[in-house]
Design an enzyme around this catalytic site. Sequence first.
Site, PDB file in Angstrom:
ATOM      1  N   CYS A   1      84.031  50.153  42.668  1.00 28.54           N
ATOM      2  CA  CYS A   1      84.427  49.869  44.048  1.00 28.54           C
ATOM      3  C   CYS A   1      85.941  49.941  44.283  1.00 28.54           C
ATOM      4  O   CYS A   1      86.497  51.026  44.418  1.00 28.54           O
ATOM      5  CB  CYS A   1      83.845  48.519  44.457  1.00 28.54           C
ATOM      6  SG  CYS A   1      83.738  48.293  46.256  1.00 28.54           S
TER       7      CYS A   1
ATOM      8  N   GLU B   1      77.095  48.002  42.851  1.00 30.49           N
ATOM      9  CA  GLU B   1      77.932  46.960  42.260  1.00 30.49           C
ATOM     10  C   GLU B   1      77.227  45.604  42.363  1.00 30.49           C
ATOM     11  O   GLU B   1      76.608  45.284  43.377  1.00 30.49           O
ATOM     12  CB  GLU B   1      79.273  46.902  43.007  1.00 30.49           C
ATOM     13  CG  GLU B   1      80.236  45.854  42.495  1.00 30.49           C
ATOM     14  CD  GLU B   1      81.509  45.766  43.317  1.00 30.49           C
ATOM     15  OE1 GLU B   1      82.482  45.185  42.831  1.00 30.49           O
ATOM     16  OE2 GLU B   1      81.532  46.287  44.455  1.00 30.49           O
TER      17      GLU B   1
ATOM     18  N   LYS C   1      85.698  45.432  35.459  1.00 27.78           N
ATOM     19  CA  LYS C   1      86.476  45.911  36.599  1.00 27.78           C
ATOM     20  C   LYS C   1      87.953  45.545  36.449  1.00 27.78           C
ATOM     21  O   LYS C   1      88.297  44.391  36.201  1.00 27.78           O
ATOM     22  CB  LYS C   1      85.895  45.318  37.884  1.00 27.78           C
ATOM     23  CG  LYS C   1      86.449  45.901  39.169  1.00 27.78           C
ATOM     24  CD  LYS C   1      85.697  45.312  40.361  1.00 27.78           C
ATOM     25  CE  LYS C   1      86.139  45.889  41.680  1.00 27.78           C
ATOM     26  NZ  LYS C   1      85.368  45.310  42.818  1.00 27.78           N
TER      27      LYS C   1
END
Length: 275
Positions: free
Chosen positions: A152, A48, A117
Amino acid sequence: MNPERFRIGLCQIAVRLGDRKGNQEQVRRWMERHYVPSELPTALVLPELWDVGYALDSAETLADGDGEEAAAFLGDLARLYGTWFIGGSVMARGKGGLFNRSQVIDDSGSLVAQYDKVHLVPFITPEDRVFSRGEEACLFDFAGMRAGSIICYDVRFPEWGRVYALRGCELLFVTSQWVRSRMDMIHSMVKSRAMENALYVAFVNNVGVTGGLDFGGRSLVCSPDGEVLAEASGDEDGLFVEIDRGRIGEAREFLQVFRKRLPRLYGDLVREDLP
């Protein structure tokens, strides 16, 4: 070439905070040190925010316009080596603000998919104060295999992984910056997402001390029944893992987790008035 077999490369580098050129050089060195050619379709996965890390205080000046520099850099490497990249994620400036954005580069060097995200971290690295959140899942065709990308904190939301599976995902990429002291937690979640959806999960993490936080590495690939096929060390590392698509159908036929679903009982999953 066997269309049922694929290869995943875990590119576990130590991301340098705010140092885009230095991180690009690290990726180049990783390729020189670890890359092994193969006839199998191969996807290399980065951590990430591999380009600048969680340099949130400098996000306005560091953000890559539409992620174009990162996509061009990975595209050049993809053409040179004949491989795909799941470009971890990068700090991108797009329409509507700044985003934590995953990029998918195919083996011709083209950007074929991207993902902003959706679930933004409110603690430790409070990205919800800096980034705008995405609104769409990211699914794409990886050389004939249906794949998807999340980032994540997204993995904490099992309903998001199930959305991917219901849309046909067979291989889920999870790129991360997860601290060393909590590695057992993320491993448990990665294994759970694999088992509950009967798909492969490839998890790649940052490693080492960045911005005062110690990230744990230990990237891994899980099979559709939750078996850990390979796990990297807690230092800079690189591994390749071959996967067999046939195991997905076998697991889903045996477990029947989609056929036996009862959506009429799951209404609370989409209610917004619950704690």
